[in-house]
Motif scaffolding. Structure first.
Motif, PDB file in Angstrom:
ATOM      1  N   ALA A  57      12.908  11.657  -2.469  1.00 45.06           N
ATOM      2  CA  ALA A  57      12.780  10.217  -2.712  1.00 45.06           C
ATOM      3  C   ALA A  57      13.162   9.383  -1.495  1.00 45.06           C
ATOM      4  CB  ALA A  57      13.642   9.814  -3.908  1.00 45.06           C
ATOM      5  N   ASP A  58      13.281  10.024  -0.339  1.00 45.87           N
ATOM      6  CA  ASP A  58      13.645   9.311   0.892  1.00 45.87           C
ATOM      7  C   ASP A  58      12.371   8.822   1.574  1.00 45.87           C
ATOM      8  OD1 ASP A  58      14.695   8.324   3.225  1.00 45.87           O
ATOM      9  OD2 ASP A  58      16.027  10.018   3.572  1.00 45.87           O
ATOM     10  N   VAL A  59      11.971   7.596   1.277  1.00 46.59           N
ATOM     11  CA  VAL A  59      10.697   7.072   1.774  1.00 46.59           C
ATOM     12  C   VAL A  59      10.719   6.788   3.274  1.00 46.59           C
ATOM     13  CG1 VAL A  59      10.011   6.090  -0.447  1.00 46.59           C
ATOM     14  CG2 VAL A  59      11.346   4.689   1.150  1.00 46.59           C
ATOM     15  N   GLY A  60      11.905   6.623   3.852  1.00 44.65           N
ATOM     16  CA  GLY A  60      11.993   6.327   5.281  1.00 44.65           C
ATOM     17  C   GLY A  60      12.049   7.564   6.143  1.00 44.65           C
ATOM     18  N   GLN A  61      12.845   8.551   5.724  1.00 45.04           N
ATOM     19  CA  GLN A  61      12.989   9.808   6.466  1.00 45.04           C
ATOM     20  C   GLN A  61      12.526  10.952   5.573  1.00 45.04           C
ATOM     21  OE1 GLN A  61      14.247  10.253   9.944  1.00 45.04           O
ATOM     22  NE2 GLN A  61      13.356   8.224   9.716  1.00 45.04           N
ATOM     23  N   ALA A  62      11.239  10.932   5.248  1.00 51.57           N
ATOM     24  CA  ALA A  62      10.669  11.904   4.328  1.00 51.57           C
ATOM     25  C   ALA A  62      10.718  13.308   4.915  1.00 51.57           C
ATOM     26  CB  ALA A  62       9.235  11.523   3.995  1.00 51.57           C
ATOM     27  N   SER A  63      10.874  14.282   4.044  1.00 52.22           N
ATOM     28  CA  SER A  63      10.883  15.686   4.457  1.00 52.22           C
ATOM     29  C   SER A  63       9.675  16.434   3.915  1.00 52.22           C
ATOM     30  CB  SER A  63      12.172  16.371   3.971  1.00 52.22           C
ATOM     31  OG  SER A  63      13.307  15.813   4.583  1.00 52.22           O
ATOM     32  N   ILE A  64       9.435  16.362   2.613  1.00 52.85           N
ATOM     33  CA  ILE A  64       8.367  17.140   1.996  1.00 52.85           C
ATOM     34  C   ILE A  64       7.004  16.502   2.232  1.00 52.85           C
ATOM     35  CG2 ILE A  64       7.462  17.984  -0.200  1.00 52.85           C
ATOM     36  CD1 ILE A  64      10.341  18.325  -1.147  1.00 52.85           C
ATOM     37  N   GLY A  65       6.893  15.227   1.970  1.00 48.03           N
ATOM     38  CA  GLY A  65       5.637  14.512   2.177  1.00 48.03           C
ATOM     39  C   GLY A  65       5.731  13.572   3.353  1.00 48.03           C
ATOM     40  N   PRO A  66       4.720  12.731   3.548  1.00 45.23           N
ATOM     41  CA  PRO A  66       4.768  11.724   4.602  1.00 45.23           C
ATOM     42  C   PRO A  66       5.690  10.571   4.215  1.00 45.23           C
ATOM     43  CG  PRO A  66       2.788  11.444   3.313  1.00 45.23           C
ATOM     44  CD  PRO A  66       3.456  12.689   2.788  1.00 45.23           C
ATOM     45  N   LEU A  72       6.942  15.551  -4.472  1.00 44.48           N
ATOM     46  CA  LEU A  72       7.415  16.652  -5.310  1.00 44.48           C
ATOM     47  C   LEU A  72       6.963  17.963  -4.706  1.00 44.48           C
ATOM     48  CD1 LEU A  72       8.466  17.986  -7.972  1.00 44.48           C
ATOM     49  CD2 LEU A  72       6.215  17.449  -8.961  1.00 44.48           C
ATOM     50  N   GLY A  73       7.865  18.942  -4.655  1.00 45.80           N
ATOM     51  CA  GLY A  73       7.513  20.263  -4.167  1.00 45.80           C
ATOM     52  C   GLY A  73       8.197  21.342  -4.974  1.00 45.80           C
ATOM     53  N   PHE A  74       7.589  22.517  -4.986  1.00 43.52           N
ATOM     54  CA  PHE A  74       8.136  23.668  -5.698  1.00 43.52           C
ATOM     55  C   PHE A  74       8.344  24.819  -4.712  1.00 43.52           C
ATOM     56  CE2 PHE A  74       5.596  21.327  -8.826  1.00 43.52           C
ATOM     57  CZ  PHE A  74       6.507  21.175  -9.875  1.00 43.52           C
ATOM     58  N   PRO A  75       9.550  25.005  -4.206  1.00 43.33           N
ATOM     59  CA  PRO A  75       9.785  26.097  -3.256  1.00 43.33           C
ATOM     60  C   PRO A  75       9.572  27.459  -3.913  1.00 43.33           C
ATOM     61  CG  PRO A  75      11.866  25.115  -3.954  1.00 43.33           C
ATOM     62  CD  PRO A  75      10.779  24.244  -4.495  1.00 43.33           C
ATOM     63  N   GLU A  76       8.878  28.333  -3.193  1.00 46.48           N
ATOM     64  CA  GLU A  76       8.606  29.681  -3.713  1.00 46.48           C
ATOM     65  C   GLU A  76       9.456  30.738  -3.022  1.00 46.48           C
ATOM     66  OE1 GLU A  76       6.775  30.302  -6.241  1.00 46.48           O
ATOM     67  OE2 GLU A  76       5.818  28.346  -6.525  1.00 46.48           O
ATOM     68  N   SER A  77      10.056  30.371  -1.893  1.00 52.23           N
ATOM     69  CA  SER A  77      10.882  31.304  -1.135  1.00 52.23           C
ATOM     70  C   SER A  77      11.948  30.507  -0.402  1.00 52.23           C
ATOM     71  CB  SER A  77      10.017  32.096  -0.144  1.00 52.23           C
ATOM     72  OG  SER A  77       9.350  31.210   0.744  1.00 52.23           O
ATOM     73  N   MET A  87       4.069  19.970  -0.204  1.00 56.20           N
ATOM     74  CA  MET A  87       3.989  18.884  -1.182  1.00 56.20           C
ATOM     75  C   MET A  87       2.983  19.228  -2.267  1.00 56.20           C
ATOM     76  SD  MET A  87       3.272  14.807  -0.583  1.00 56.20           S
ATOM     77  CE  MET A  87       1.590  14.992   0.030  1.00 56.20           C
ATOM     78  N   ASP A  88       3.409  19.123  -3.499  1.00 59.46           N
ATOM     79  CA  ASP A  88       2.532  19.352  -4.646  1.00 59.46           C
ATOM     80  C   ASP A  88       1.912  18.047  -5.130  1.00 59.46           C
ATOM     81  OD1 ASP A  88       1.888  21.308  -7.136  1.00 59.46           O
ATOM     82  OD2 ASP A  88       2.427  19.312  -7.879  1.00 59.46           O
ATOM     83  N   SER A  89       2.704  16.995  -5.235  1.00 57.99           N
ATOM     84  CA  SER A  89       2.254  15.701  -5.757  1.00 57.99           C
ATOM     85  C   SER A  89       3.084  14.609  -5.113  1.00 57.99           C
ATOM     86  CB  SER A  89       2.421  15.641  -7.288  1.00 57.99           C
ATOM     87  OG  SER A  89       1.773  16.726  -7.915  1.00 57.99           O
ATOM     88  N   PHE A  90       2.607  13.355  -5.256  1.00 59.84           N
ATOM     89  CA  PHE A  90       3.405  12.244  -4.739  1.00 59.84           C
ATOM     90  C   PHE A  90       3.131  10.966  -5.508  1.00 59.84           C
ATOM     91  CE2 PHE A  90      -0.487  11.661  -2.245  1.00 59.84           C
ATOM     92  CZ  PHE A  90      -0.637  10.278  -2.218  1.00 59.84           C
ATOM     93  N   TYR A  91       4.093  10.056  -5.393  1.00 56.67           N
ATOM     94  CA  TYR A  91       3.977   8.710  -5.946  1.00 56.67           C
ATOM     95  C   TYR A  91       4.066   7.742  -4.774  1.00 56.67           C
ATOM     96  CZ  TYR A  91       4.853   4.608  -8.909  1.00 56.67           C
ATOM     97  OH  TYR A  91       4.782   3.383  -9.530  1.00 56.67           O
ATOM     98  N   PHE A  92       3.186   6.766  -4.732  1.00 57.74           N
ATOM     99  CA  PHE A  92       3.073   5.865  -3.592  1.00 57.74           C
ATOM    100  C   PHE A  92       4.065   4.713  -3.700  1.00 57.74           C
ATOM    101  CE2 PHE A  92       0.431   2.478  -1.349  1.00 57.74           C
ATOM    102  CZ  PHE A  92       0.682   2.971  -0.071  1.00 57.74           C
ATOM    103  N   ALA A  93       4.996   4.641  -2.741  1.00 58.66           N
ATOM    104  CA  ALA A  93       5.914   3.503  -2.665  1.00 58.66           C
ATOM    105  C   ALA A  93       5.346   2.408  -1.779  1.00 58.66           C
ATOM    106  CB  ALA A  93       7.271   3.952  -2.140  1.00 58.66           C
ATOM    107  N   GLY A  94       4.576   2.799  -0.761  1.00 60.16           N
ATOM    108  CA  GLY A  94       3.878   1.822   0.067  1.00 60.16           C
ATOM    109  C   GLY A  94       4.679   1.228   1.194  1.00 60.16           C
ATOM    110  N   ARG A 124      15.989  24.209 -12.347  1.00 65.44           N
ATOM    111  CA  ARG A 124      16.765  23.167 -11.674  1.00 65.44           C
ATOM    112  C   ARG A 124      15.826  22.224 -10.934  1.00 65.44           C
ATOM    113  NH1 ARG A 124      19.630  25.259 -14.616  1.00 65.44           N
ATOM    114  NH2 ARG A 124      21.777  26.022 -14.353  1.00 65.44           N
ATOM    115  N   ILE A 125      16.183  20.941 -10.949  1.00 65.72           N
ATOM    116  CA  ILE A 125      15.456  19.920 -10.183  1.00 65.72           C
ATOM    117  C   ILE A 125      16.466  19.213  -9.288  1.00 65.72           C
ATOM    118  CG2 ILE A 125      14.025  17.841 -10.269  1.00 65.72           C
ATOM    119  CD1 ILE A 125      13.210  18.670 -13.115  1.00 65.72           C
ATOM    120  N   VAL A 126      16.210  19.220  -7.991  1.00 69.26           N
ATOM    121  CA  VAL A 126      17.088  18.577  -7.017  1.00 69.26           C
ATOM    122  C   VAL A 126      16.403  17.320  -6.507  1.00 69.26           C
ATOM    123  CG1 VAL A 126      18.268  18.816  -4.796  1.00 69.26           C
ATOM    124  CG2 VAL A 126      18.071  20.795  -6.331  1.00 69.26           C
TER     125      VAL A 126
END
Length: 369
Positions: A57-66, A72-77, A87-94, A124-126
């Protein structure tokens, strides 16, 4: 990084944090170690044989998405860093800061948590949040986000007990942990943060192509365009003829009207247009067609799913089409365009991701990231 490379307190508390509940929210200021801890926690969760989802949810210093999205992401390893998670999905903050965008940041985080449950129902959801915690805006953002999420566990990262007001509330509602900001955490300069965003933009838009979409097939939201009923071409031509100035686009509703004009109208001309459109008691906004160029947008499917980000290259009102640079796969059907407030400078129609596009906060204001 090996286990020994992480702060001792993290190693001691991680197992208890994981065992304390399903939804874990990380709260702390800028450069408090939240994101590094999130990646450490993800690995510990997977080591315990549990499935996991991460909401960035860090829109300024994003890690998973832009930047400018809640992803939202689902780590497999196991991961070296949070950005290793696709990144699996995202919600646009703009926007790249929650300031003036609190509602989409809060709603988007909630929707991504719910989507994680719907898609894979992980053990678990972080949730990694922004570093905006100071001042009235920061406190409002975190208080309402926590209220809406109703987490099982909240981890507060503090230097000088700066989050004790929130911690005292949430230790009565959920399991609350207080972690000291580790000495190993390094502060990033504004320039470093700008470079991080620049690189994330470049990576996201690297394989982009130009998409031309007809205006008549689209709905517009979160911007001034699309707030009213568009005038037909014949009606616009009559307005243009009467004014002696080209009206490229016009919309009207009971609350406001919008004009896109090549040449700015005078106050008398605006009053005349308001009377013609029955807007005597409403606001009438006039815009240049150049206003839309470079705006960051989200491309939304018919089911309301954000499919890709885009950058407006041109809004051709004469041809009634919009040209957008986006990594959207060819052939995908788009039903809606959501406008953001972030704008890229365009050079020969191409976005410039240089750091000059990012301005530091005014002196005395809390950091955006």
């Amino acid at each position: 990084m090996t286990e020994a490379g992480f702060p001792q307190e993290w190693q001691q508390k991680a197992a208890e944090i994981i065992e304390s509940g399903r939804l874990i929210v990380l709260v702390g200021g800028v450069d408090s170690g939240k994101t590094t801890f999130a990646s450490y926690l993800v690995n510990r969760i997977m080591e315990a044989g549990l499935s996991c989802a991460v909401v960035d949810a860090d829109v300024g210093q994003a890690s998973i998405g832009p930047p400018a999205v809640i992803s939202l992401g689902f780590p497999e390893s196991p991961v070296e860093r949070l950005s290793d998670i696709p990144m699996d999905s995202f919600y646009f903050a703009g926007a790249i800061s929650p300031q003036n965008h609190l509602l989409p940041c809060v709603v988007g985080t909630k929707k991504m948590v719910e989507l994680a449950r719907k898609k894979k129902n992980p053990d678990r959801i972080v949730v990694d949040t922004t570093g905006l915690v100071r001042g009235r805006v920061g406190r409002t953002l975190k208080a309402y986000k926590l209220d809406l999420l109703e987490p099982d566990v909240v981890v507060f990262f503090q230097r000088r007990k700066e989050l004790e007001d929130l911690a005292r509330i949430w230790e009565r509602r959920a399991k609350a942990f207080r972690l000291r900001v580790a000495a190993e955490v390094q502060r990033k300069t504004f320039e470093e943060r700008a470079r991080n965003r620049e690189e994330k933009w470049r990576l996201y838009f690297a394989e982009s192509t130009r998409h031309e979409l007809p205006l008549k097939e689209l709905a517009f939201s979160r911007g001034i365009l699309g707030a009213g009923q568009p005038l037909e071409r014949e009606e616009r031509e009559k307005l243009s003829s009467s004014l002696g100035k080209k009206v490229l686009w016009a919309e009207s509703s009971s609350e406001q009207g919008i004009l896109v004009v090549e040449e700015r109208l005078s106050e008398d001309e605006l009053l005349w247009v308001k009377a013609c459109l029955g807007l005597e008691q409403a606001d009438l906004h006039q815009l240049s067609p150049l206003y839309f160029r470079g705006l960051l947008v989200a491309l939304i499917s018919e089911g309301g799913e954000a499919r890709a980000l885009g950058i407006v290259q041109e809004l051709d009102f004469e041809g009634e089409k919009i040209s957008i640079l986006s990594p959207l796969p060819a052939g995908e059907k788009i039903a809606e365009i959501q406008f953001g407030s972030y704008r890229f400078p365009l050079i020969n129609g191409q976005p410039a991701f240089q750091r000059a596009a990012f301005r530091p906060p005014e002196h005395g204001q809390p950091s955006e990231d």
